[in-house]
Design an enzyme around this catalytic site. Sequence first.
Site, PDB file in Angstrom:
ATOM      1  N   HIS A   3       0.830  -1.207   0.000  1.00  0.00           N
ATOM      2  CA  HIS A   3       0.000   0.000   0.000  1.00  0.00           C
ATOM      3  C   HIS A   3       0.862   1.254   0.000  1.00  0.00           C
ATOM      4  CE1 HIS A   3       0.991  -0.563   4.246  1.00  0.00           C
ATOM      5  NE2 HIS A   3       0.696   0.721   4.461  1.00  0.00           N
ATOM      6  N   ASP A  18       0.423   4.809   2.049  1.00  0.00           N
ATOM      7  CA  ASP A  18      -0.360   5.158   3.239  1.00  0.00           C
ATOM      8  C   ASP A  18      -1.557   6.038   2.894  1.00  0.00           C
ATOM      9  OD1 ASP A  18       1.059   3.719   5.153  1.00  0.00           O
ATOM     10  OD2 ASP A  18       2.573   5.282   5.314  1.00  0.00           O
ATOM     11  N   HIS A  69       4.679   0.125   0.290  1.00  0.00           N
ATOM     12  CA  HIS A  69       5.387  -0.683   1.282  1.00  0.00           C
ATOM     13  C   HIS A  69       4.438  -1.700   1.886  1.00  0.00           C
ATOM     14  CE1 HIS A  69       3.550   2.627   3.549  1.00  0.00           C
ATOM     15  NE2 HIS A  69       3.527   1.817   4.593  1.00  0.00           N
ATOM     16  N   ARG A 111       4.887   5.715  14.819  1.00  0.00           N
ATOM     17  CA  ARG A 111       4.860   6.285  13.470  1.00  0.00           C
ATOM     18  C   ARG A 111       4.205   7.649  13.484  1.00  0.00           C
ATOM     19  NH1 ARG A 111       1.660   3.990   8.352  1.00  0.00           N
ATOM     20  NH2 ARG A 111       0.359   5.767   8.859  1.00  0.00           N
TER      21      ARG A 111
END
Length: 276
Positions: A111, A113, A250, A265
């Site tokens: 995907h 993000d 990623h 994150r």
Amino acid sequence: MHRQNVSTDYRSITVAPYNPTIGAVIGNVDLTCPLMEIEVVELQRALTEHLVLFFRDQRLSLGDQLRFAEYFGKIGRHVGRKTNSEPTDDPRIRRFHSGGNKLDVSGNVWHSDQSCAPVPPLASVLYLHTVPANGGGDTAFANMYAAYEALSGRMKCYLDGLTATHEGARVFGEGTPSAVHPVVVRHPESGRKLLYVNNCFTTRINEIAREESDAILRFLFEHCGRPEWSTRFRWKPHSHAIWDNSCTQHRAIADYLPNIRSGYRVQIEGELAPTR
Ligand code: SIN
């Protein structure tokens, strides 16, 4: 062949390509301190050239991670309500923790993000203080310029001008956005074309029949994740990464449970919707 204008004349940081098509390991910089202007400028340039930057042995506090992210833009917020990552007391920071009693892994399908957002995040920053004892838990990254450039001329012509729907509800549940983006977009900084569909959020190509869309997307999803333009980053305790979300995809590799993998994150807001 895929890295155009790669410069070796960094004066402050060191930049060692991680593999032939994507990623670089950055050295000679301490992210626990405010950075000098030359370091920031060189990091920004390295991100444009290498798409994903990796750092080793950086014992970052949440404040250090936020300060680092702010060198690349304004900190944004996740669009999802129901995600496998957990909000923290600070709405800008999400905890990425799997293992032990928590046996699901966030982001384990290729995907970009939150491509379901009308303006998806520009970049994401992940810091892991704890990595799995069995050596698993890599993150795979893929270069979407290279994926586009490897298509035949006829396929590039066919895809150019098509749009696709990206649905957040499919991943994060009701109440999360969906958006329509071109299938081939231009990176706002480099001006280069890249493929912008992913297996997590993209549900259909809008201008063709459902069966045709399903078949083309199946081909594109497989194509985007090919090993020729992807790599796996092997995390160590206190590794840190930033990726350009607009030209990469990623996926987290879920091969370590019930070992613990844990960190934080943050994401950097995009400024413009993806365009051709
Ligand atoms: C993500 O999708 O942002 C998570 C990547 C990872 O945990 O390796």
